[in-house]
Scaffold this motif. Structure first.
Motif, PDB file in Angstrom:
ATOM      1  N   ILE A 101       0.540  -5.480  -0.673  1.00 36.57           N
ATOM      2  CA  ILE A 101       0.167  -4.113  -0.334  1.00 36.57           C
ATOM      3  C   ILE A 101       0.741  -3.227  -1.424  1.00 36.57           C
ATOM      4  O   ILE A 101       1.916  -3.349  -1.790  1.00 36.57           O
TER       5      ILE A 101
ATOM      6  N   THR B 243      -3.067   1.273  -0.777  1.00 40.04           N
ATOM      7  CA  THR B 243      -3.111   2.121   0.417  1.00 40.04           C
ATOM      8  C   THR B 243      -3.850   3.415   0.127  1.00 40.04           C
ATOM      9  O   THR B 243      -3.562   4.098  -0.851  1.00 40.04           O
TER      10      THR B 243
ATOM     11  N   VAL C 152      -5.935  -0.650   4.254  1.00 38.72           N
ATOM     12  CA  VAL C 152      -4.657  -0.179   4.760  1.00 38.72           C
ATOM     13  C   VAL C 152      -4.448   1.250   4.281  1.00 38.72           C
ATOM     14  O   VAL C 152      -4.791   1.591   3.152  1.00 38.72           O
TER      15      VAL C 152
ATOM     16  N   CYS D 135      -1.659   4.734   4.214  1.00 45.29           N
ATOM     17  CA  CYS D 135      -0.287   5.213   4.314  1.00 45.29           C
ATOM     18  C   CYS D 135      -0.345   6.641   4.848  1.00 45.29           C
ATOM     19  O   CYS D 135      -1.062   7.487   4.292  1.00 45.29           O
TER      20      CYS D 135
ATOM     21  N   THR E  40       0.396   2.248   7.701  1.00 45.98           N
ATOM     22  CA  THR E  40       1.797   2.128   7.290  1.00 45.98           C
ATOM     23  C   THR E  40       2.461   3.496   7.294  1.00 45.98           C
ATOM     24  O   THR E  40       1.829   4.514   7.011  1.00 45.98           O
TER      25      THR E  40
END
Length: 405
Positions: A125, A170, A195, A197, A228
């Motif tokens: 990641i 991200t 993903v 953030c 995240t």
């Protein structure tokens, strides 16, 4: 006759690795001039420059970002100096010495892929670089979202969001303005983001799990996008900092007090955020979402889970904004939430106390100085006392499961 001393060979990990904490280095911020609307440049354009006070550093408009690591010669701290970095912090220094020229693997996807191969890492990641230190400076509205979108344009065009299905960059996504946040979530999903953030804490006077924000979460849930919370400035702590007579947004290495380190940065803000999300029955509505705390350590997890369960009992007859939880918060956390451990954490005790290794992740923090020299060194620092199965879970299986790779 004296017997020869027996030596126990050092335990090593030679299995696969999925690194859940690595970073971009932004070569410069010229790309923001292209992607950020012109009318926002004067006040909100990030740039490394000499500011009005004569200091060189990363600025937003003319405001110095105290926690950025900008260097006038374009140098960066040497990667993987965790022990040296911790020693420097104890000695009151701002960082380790011996800064270097940034390398291609810090700035390009092809270079990073070659570095992953050299490290023996299957996938990672990839988070923003020093840009993460700017989150606390933006207005929490459509303007702030416009700045985040400009950065997302750069990541999409320069890195991609799933490069070779191994480097998962991200996307930045906030809840600062519902209309533009929904648009950003759709934009990211359309470009293959896996993903995101997000800034920690509330938005607009509402819990991040308030049903008002469900249109954003629904997009992420429907597309199995992971979420995240990386260590960064927690804006919602600023009023408390001021109430205690201190100043927010100070340099963490030379200007932040021990009290702010203890209560206003890293693990406490992420605990507040995660507990609020879980207590709002969030995962009943969005069962496909998984959330990871990154670079906030994991030593706090056992006590956090114990206290969440206890407070559920204390509030059994209280007010539940989105309905009473159907099961213990700790069970919900273990199913949906993860924490990237620090290499210096007591991971063996964490696993023993929570009864599982399945919600603990590894992260090298490459190419930052406060990381381990190589991702495989995380095992040597933190996992040698675990079973082989638990060590592999943390080094590889849990990360892939979190990302659904």
């Amino acid at each position: 006759m004296a017997t020869a001393p027996s030596f126990q060979p050092t335990k090593v990990y030679d299995g696969p690795i999925f690194d859940c904490d690595s970073h971009i280095h932004e070569r410069n911020y010229d790309f923001m001039k292209q992607y950020l609307p012109q009318d926002l440049h004067a006040q909100w354009l990030p740039a490394r420059k000499v500011g009005p006070d004569g200091r060189f550093g990363l600025h937003i408009g003319d405001r110095m970002i105290e926690n950025a690591e900008a260097n006038a010669q374009g140098l960066v701290p040497p990667p993987g100096k965790l022990k040296e970095w911790l020693k420097a912090m104890k000695e009151g220094k701002s960082n380790v010495e011996g800064w270097i020229e940034p390398t291609e693997d810090m700035m390009t996807p092809a270079g990073r892929l070659a570095k992953l191969d050299a490290f023996g890492v299957e996938g990672c990641i990839l988070f923003v670089g020093e840009f993460v230190s700017t989150f606390g400076y933006y207005p929490q509205d459509a303007t702030g979202n416009a700045v985040l979108h400009a950065y997302n344009e750069y990541v999409h065009n320069e890195w991609g969001f799933a490069y070779e299905n191994r480097i998962f960059a991200t996307g930045l996504l906030s809840l600062w303005d519902l209309e533009t946040s929904v648009a950003e979530a759709k934009w990211l999903v359309e470009r293959g983001v896996r993903v995101v953030c997000m800034p920690m804490g509330p938005a607009g006077g509402k819990s991040p799990a308030d049903p008002y924000f469900d249109p954003v979460w629904q997009i992420l849930n429907d597309n199995h996008v992971a979420v995240t919370f990386h260590v960064s400035e927690a804006n919602f702590m600023h009023p408390m900092i001021r109430e205690f007579g201190e100043k927010p947004l100070q340099s963490r290495r030379t200007g932040q007090t021990a009290w702010q380190w203890m209560f206003c940065y890293s693990e406490l803000p992420v605990q507040i955020t995660l507990a609020n999300i879980i207590y709002h029955n969030f995962f009943e509505r969005f069962p496909n979402i998984r959330i990871a705390s990154v670079e906030n350590g994991a030593n706090w997890v056992p006590g956090f889970l114990e206290k969440m369960d206890k407070m559920r009992g204390m509030a059994k007859n209280g007010y539940w904004p989105c309905g009473q939880l159907p099961e213990r918060p700790s069970k919900i956390f273990k199913r949906h939430c993860f924490a990237v451990a620090y290499p210096e954490d007591d991971v063996k005790t964490i696993v023993e106390q929570i009864g599982t290794s399945e919600c603990i992740l590894m992260g090298s923090d490459y190419p930052h100085a406060e990381g381990v020299p190589e991702p495989r060194d995380f095992f040597a620092e933190a996992l040698t006392e675990l079973s082989d199965a638990d060590a592999r879970a943390i080094m590889y299986d849990n990360g892939k499961r979190f990302m659904r790779v």
